[in-house]
Design an enzyme around this catalytic site. Structure first.
Site, PDB file in Angstrom:
ATOM      1  N   LYS A 104       1.017  -1.233  -0.043  1.00 35.57           N
ATOM      2  CA  LYS A 104      -0.103  -0.025   0.069  1.00 35.57           C
ATOM      3  C   LYS A 104       1.097   1.152  -0.001  1.00 35.57           C
ATOM      4  CE  LYS A 104      -3.763   2.014   2.569  1.00 35.57           C
ATOM      5  NZ  LYS A 104      -4.814   1.959   3.813  1.00 35.57           N
ATOM      6  N   HIS A 106      -0.128   4.662   0.344  1.00 32.71           N
ATOM      7  CA  HIS A 106      -1.037   5.605   0.601  1.00 32.71           C
ATOM      8  C   HIS A 106      -1.435   5.427   2.298  1.00 32.71           C
ATOM      9  CE1 HIS A 106      -3.938   3.421  -0.951  1.00 32.71           C
ATOM     10  NE2 HIS A 106      -4.816   4.075  -0.101  1.00 32.71           N
TER      11      HIS A 106
END
Length: 227
Positions: A104, A106
């Site tokens: 991921k 963000h």
């Protein structure tokens, strides 16, 4: 054999997780049995599953660990339900951590891990459904050890299939132990499954009859670990 092991074997059959017949494995082998942990789908099944994992971890590794790590995807619910069960059964609060297939990029939790972020000195027990080749550990072990300076206390799986791994001599579990230096244990082995189910009925039906027993014996004659 411990009572919880006998209960777990019957639980796998009743939950339609452990199946018997003719199955083609990822390895290409034709197997007379197959285990699919994805078939645990109800709240009551998952609660019991976590309890069996917790008991096996307690028996094999004791309480000297801090984190349960479950490789994506099937290892994610295993880590969660086992952490809950361990607290309920033994009063010990343990954290859960899982990896992401795609990192991921963000938010506050970006990275390739989900849940607790391991810290230096953490002691980790890894949880999986079944180990056939050890491929998933080869993929996830570097992620765990790259996150922090942790100690892997062991790996626990549902079922030891007791067949040769990639080396063609010993089991995948033994190959992992030799390669990484941590112990690998299972809730039950296939030998224990046969012991409990051969010529015994569940819901009025014999699960492993003479014909199926002969097929299992023939499978191990060809693929059984030479140890």
């Amino acid at each position: 054999m411990e009572a919880y092991k006998q209960e777990f074997i019957k639980f796998m059959v009743e939950s339609d997780v452990l199946k018997f017949g003719e199955f083609t494995l990822k390895s290409g082998r034709q197997s007379p049995f197959f285990m699919n942990a994805g078939a645990y789908v109800t709240g009551s099944q998952l609660k019991r599953l976590g309890e069996y994992y917790a008991q096996a971890i307690h028996d094999n590794f004791g309480d000297d660990f801090d984190v349960l790590f479950g490789p994506a995807y099937k290892g994610i619910p295993l880590a969660v339900v086992t952490a809950i069960a361990y607290h309920e059964l033994y009063g010990k609060g343990v954290k859960y951590c899982c990896d992401r297939k795609e990192a991921k990029d963000h938010g506050a939790d970006k990275g390739n891990l989900l849940g607790y972020e391991p810290k230096d000195g953490d002691r980790v027990v890894m949880v999986e459904d079944v180990t056939t080749s050890g491929k998933s550990i080869d993929e996830t072990y570097p992620k765990v050890t790259a996150a922090a300076d942790v100690e892997i206390r062991g790996l626990i799986v549902s079922l030891n299939r007791m067949e040769v791994g990639k080396g063609g001599v010993t089991t995948a579990q033994k190959e992992i132990e030799a390669k990484y230096g941590f112990p690998v244990a299972s809730i039950v082995s296939m030998a224990e499954v046969v012991e409990v189910l051969y010529n015994h009925e569940i819901d009025g039906k014999v699960v492993i009859d003479d014909t199926l027993k002969a097929a299992i014996d023939a499978y191990y004659e060809q693929y059984g670990a030479k140890e």
